[in-house]
Design an enzyme around this catalytic site. Structure first.
Site: not given
Ligand SMILES: [Mg+2]
Length: 324
Positions: A135, A163, A192, A215, A237
């Site tokens: 992250k 991300d 991302e 995303d 998602k």
């Molecule tokens: Mg993401």
């Protein structure tokens, strides 16, 4: 004869789960159970606070009216309902029709945090390609760049997924990239949503040769899958996107254009999470999904995630809020 039941659940979360601004102490959701008189199948409807547009109350209303239509043998337009309902209901139908294969992809790309030695151990347990994730965007971009560089230098056959959750300005994204050695950049499988807007992210990718993935952008109004320079993947998602059919269509479009599709969780309970792992094994067999969120819970629901020791709540112990 068709029958249906809707359960409501509350599951306690690990104390450290923070969603954007709020701490998530418990996860609230619904389970739809459909029966055709012979088989029974389930799906989960769990809007994610701070991410879903709909509230749990709105989802419950949609779910009841959709279920009523199903019982009345009316034609269903799943994606005219809120996304979490379209997803959970379509999953229950798919299970009822025995269309979702049993085999799941329960692999996870381990998180790079702290001790590189721990990561090496986890990576050695992986079969196939070594992929880990980081992250970024939470601290100084220079620090992120140094961490990425360090892991890629240390583990020569490692690829990374990063991300940034749209967290960087153009300037910050550039600072990050400056710290990643040019020869390592191709080992970033994708980053991302580096920048605040998709346009800035595309420009970043062009300038740095770092591949990016969509995303948040996948859920923007009017999103279509298209070939864009630098974009190598889309993250799906389902609870935030809609019916399984809609997700499969996005996956197929991505594959046709040579992009990866990564099925990812919206912190569903183990009931939906295991179904997502089966969807991933079925439709994205070459890609490690983003489903390693079971450890955010203190309890599972109905179906166990493989090798997870958390206690499992049974549907029979939940409140039935609607039945027909
Ligand atoms: Mg993401």
């Amino acid at each position: 004869m068709k029958t249906a039941k809707i359960y409501q659940y509350q599951l306690p979360m690990d104390s450290g789960v923070i969603l954007r601004e709020q701490r998530l102490q418990q996860r609230d959701g619904l389970v739809i159970e459909l029966s055709d008189g012979i088989h029974t199948a389930r799906g989960e409807v769990a809007p994610l606070p701070e991410f879903s547009q709909e509230t749990l109350e709105q989802a419950r209303e949609d779910l009841i009216s959709l279920t009523q239509s199903w019982l009345n043998n009316e034609e269903l337009d799943l994606d005219s309902n809120c996304p979490s309902v379209a997803f959970g209901f379509s999953m229950a139908l798919l299970e009822l029709e025995k269309q979702l294969p049993q085999e799941g992809n329960y692999q996870a790309a381990p998180l790079c945090s702290g001790d590189p030695d721990d990561l090496v151990v986890k990576l050695n347990e992986m079969s196939g390609k070594k992929i880990a994730k980081i992250k970024v965007g939470l601290y100084e971009p220079i620090r992120d760049g140094m961490v990425v560089n360090m892991f890629l230098e240390l583990i020569s056959d490692l690829s990374l997924r990063l991300d940034a959750n749209r967290g960087w300005t153009t300037k910050k994204a550039e600072q990050f990239a400056n710290y990643v050695h040019p020869q390592f950049r191709s080992r970033i499988e994708f980053l991302e949503e580096p920048c605040t807007t998709p346009e800035e992210s595309l420009a970043f990718s062009k300038a740095t040769n770092i591949a990016i993935a969509w995303d948040e952008t996948v859920r923007d109004d009017g999103f279509t899958v298209e070939t864009q320079e630098g974009v190598t993947a889309i993250v799906i998602k389902p609870t935030l996107v809609g019916s399984v059919e809609k997700c499969i269509s996005l996956i197929e479009q991505a594959h046709q254009l040579g992009m990866q599709a990564v099925i990812s969780s919206s912190i569903e309970s183990s009931l939906a999470l295991t179904q997502l792992a089966r969807l991933a094994a079925w439709k994205t067999p070459e890609t490690i999904p983003g489903l390693d969120t079971i450890d955010l819970f203190k309890m599972q629901l109905d179906t166990s995630w493989p090798n997870c020791d958390l206690p499992v709540a049974q549907l029979a112990d939940l409140e039935v809020i609607w039945e027909n």
